[in-house]
Design an enzyme around this catalytic site. Sequence first.
Site, PDB file in Angstrom:
ATOM      1  N   ARG A 146     -11.544 -18.370 -32.969  1.00 41.55           N
ATOM      2  CA  ARG A 146     -10.106 -17.973 -32.998  1.00 41.55           C
ATOM      3  C   ARG A 146      -9.434 -18.668 -33.780  1.00 41.55           C
ATOM      4  O   ARG A 146      -8.258 -18.282 -34.311  1.00 41.55           O
ATOM      5  CB  ARG A 146      -9.582 -18.105 -31.360  1.00 41.55           C
ATOM      6  CG  ARG A 146     -10.251 -16.664 -30.631  1.00 41.55           C
ATOM      7  CD  ARG A 146      -9.663 -16.811 -29.254  1.00 41.55           C
ATOM      8  NE  ARG A 146     -10.195 -15.760 -28.395  1.00 41.55           N
ATOM      9  CZ  ARG A 146      -9.877 -15.564 -27.171  1.00 41.55           C
ATOM     10  NH1 ARG A 146      -9.081 -16.178 -26.677  1.00 41.55           N
ATOM     11  NH2 ARG A 146     -10.713 -14.495 -26.681  1.00 41.55           N
ATOM     12  N   SER A 187      -8.145 -23.909 -23.436  1.00 41.57           N
ATOM     13  CA  SER A 187      -7.586 -24.073 -22.104  1.00 41.57           C
ATOM     14  C   SER A 187      -8.136 -25.168 -21.565  1.00 41.57           C
ATOM     15  O   SER A 187      -9.491 -25.539 -21.804  1.00 41.57           O
ATOM     16  CB  SER A 187      -8.416 -22.762 -21.268  1.00 41.57           C
ATOM     17  OG  SER A 187      -7.967 -22.695 -19.965  1.00 41.57           O
ATOM     18  N   ARG A 200     -21.272 -15.179 -24.040  1.00 37.07           N
ATOM     19  CA  ARG A 200     -20.446 -14.496 -22.831  1.00 37.07           C
ATOM     20  C   ARG A 200     -20.898 -13.170 -22.821  1.00 37.07           C
ATOM     21  O   ARG A 200     -20.655 -12.259 -23.900  1.00 37.07           O
ATOM     22  CB  ARG A 200     -18.916 -14.583 -22.797  1.00 37.07           C
ATOM     23  CG  ARG A 200     -18.851 -16.090 -22.678  1.00 37.07           C
ATOM     24  CD  ARG A 200     -17.288 -16.491 -22.511  1.00 37.07           C
ATOM     25  NE  ARG A 200     -17.012 -17.966 -22.598  1.00 37.07           N
ATOM     26  CZ  ARG A 200     -16.052 -18.509 -22.445  1.00 37.07           C
ATOM     27  NH1 ARG A 200     -14.906 -17.849 -22.447  1.00 37.07           N
ATOM     28  NH2 ARG A 200     -16.041 -19.842 -22.421  1.00 37.07           N
ATOM     29  N   GLU A 212      -4.416 -16.866 -26.482  1.00 39.79           N
ATOM     30  CA  GLU A 212      -5.253 -18.103 -25.991  1.00 39.79           C
ATOM     31  C   GLU A 212      -6.326 -18.640 -27.080  1.00 39.79           C
ATOM     32  O   GLU A 212      -7.185 -18.040 -27.697  1.00 39.79           O
ATOM     33  CB  GLU A 212      -6.024 -17.674 -24.860  1.00 39.79           C
ATOM     34  CG  GLU A 212      -6.676 -18.902 -24.281  1.00 39.79           C
ATOM     35  CD  GLU A 212      -7.656 -18.642 -23.071  1.00 39.79           C
ATOM     36  OE1 GLU A 212      -7.151 -17.600 -22.274  1.00 39.79           O
ATOM     37  OE2 GLU A 212      -8.300 -19.410 -22.564  1.00 39.79           O
ATOM     38  N   ARG A 239     -13.043 -11.381 -29.237  1.00 43.62           N
ATOM     39  CA  ARG A 239     -13.673 -11.520 -28.040  1.00 43.62           C
ATOM     40  C   ARG A 239     -15.211 -10.869 -28.461  1.00 43.62           C
ATOM     41  O   ARG A 239     -15.423  -9.698 -28.723  1.00 43.62           O
ATOM     42  CB  ARG A 239     -13.104 -10.411 -27.114  1.00 43.62           C
ATOM     43  CG  ARG A 239     -13.840 -10.445 -25.774  1.00 43.62           C
ATOM     44  CD  ARG A 239     -13.109  -9.721 -24.628  1.00 43.62           C
ATOM     45  NE  ARG A 239     -11.665  -9.883 -24.430  1.00 43.62           N
ATOM     46  CZ  ARG A 239     -11.089 -10.781 -23.793  1.00 43.62           C
ATOM     47  NH1 ARG A 239     -11.867 -11.513 -23.067  1.00 43.62           N
ATOM     48  NH2 ARG A 239      -9.802 -10.889 -23.653  1.00 43.62           N
TER      49      ARG A 239
END
Length: 427
Positions: A391, A352, A262, A349, A277
């Site tokens: 994560r 999801s 990303r 988070e 991130r």
Amino acid sequence: MIDLKLLREDPDAFDRGWALRGLPAQAAGLLEQDVALRALKTRLQEAQNERNAASKQIGKAKASGDEAAAQAVIERVSALKAEIQQGEEEERQLAEALDLALASLPNIPAADVPDGADENDNVEIGRTGDPRNFAFDPKEHFDLGEDLGQMDFETAAAMSGSRFVALKGQLARLERAIAQFMLNLHTDEFGYEEVAPPFLVRDEAVFGTAQLPKFTEDLFRTENGYWLIPTAEVSLTNMVRQAILSEAELPLRMTAYTPCFRSEAGSAGRDTRGMIRLHQFSKVELVSITTPDQGEAELDRMTECAQTVLKRLELPFRTMKLCSGDMGFSARRTYDLEVWLPGQNAYREISSCSWCGDFQARRMKARFKPNEGKGNQFVHTLNGSGLAVGRTLVAILENYQQENGTIAVPDVLKPYMGGVEEIVARG
RNA sequence: GGAGGGGUGGCCGAGUGGUUUAAGGCGCACGCCUGGAAAGCGUGUUUACCGAAAGGUAUCGAGGGUUCGAAUCCCUUCCCCUCCGCCA
């Protein structure tokens, strides 16, 4: 992609849905384009009909040797030609504009999705596990990892820049152990089929899951036009692209352990330290393909599969129902799992899970043949993280840290760690 | 990288400029036949748009062009496959 037929039937419902996502009313404009396009088609058809009839006369006249009659009709038909050509060009432009408009609009939230603008309006629907009481000040994962000498941001930055990391030694092994554990759980206990999919995909695949056409800036692209997958959702969901499945083989459940790439455009300054991130991270993804009537129940099942990972790892988390403004483009309903990070003193988070209805299926032309009744229908697609591996590693470091800076290995991961029970600084 | 061969309906596959509908087969659906079934026979079977219906128009990977008329001829482009070379 929304269904134009449904839009015609109940435009207000769509406008209400888009309003929940903070978008202005669209339906009237879309329907106007739709009406214009169909009117044009009708006119075009009439002209084509006339041309075809005349052309047949020409054939007959020529067959019977009546050149003069043929010539007369030819002249009449040539007049129609310009009109038809112009109409076709106009039709192409109108259709293109309408398609782009439709492809750029997000899915409609399900009725129970809470109205809200951003993540602050998400609704907590449950907590599992109690955050541990620390007798010392818990550190953040990057301090722990660097002190262990096995999490190297500097070296990664030297070759790749910021938002990259190199894991070494037992932390590298821990990442592999986490992924192995997750894959085994989802395949052996939950019936997902393991897939090792492509990490580079074409435009059509990324359009199918709806990162295209609107979100190109979030993706990496190779010079010869491949996209690096931002999530295995893209690869796994596109496994059924253009397919006509039989109802008997549904639901299809697939899982894959892949890197995700990303660009993180627009998140400058956020989570700049550590592994939260990154431009590249790995994730175990879950994707389900179901009939329309099974879609919603499958979301609950999938969410439980993801929750089970955290439960087995004994990591405290809470489950959030996302509000309309925070849901992804394709989703009708989304549950996020947020893991407790004692070093940050916050829930973050880690998964999801989304039910997309037929939104992606329509774009991919992924259909199934029902047992009863005729005609092929679009499938429902769902995707969820089960979980983000990077994560999860962060969460394990922070939750399992000990006062001397070592990390206890969670019980369920010990079989994957070759006898290592505790991660210690390299000697 | 070099040289070829291809993209046609749910699937296979014919079809190199016309004279009702893209042949044929498979699969599927319905019907006839049968005590029941198989076989056999018959009918139907892409999608979108217009139409109350009958019916019409488009659709042969995509986009242009030639022509009165294109699945068919020409150009561009995308994709798939085979062989050779290189390579984990």
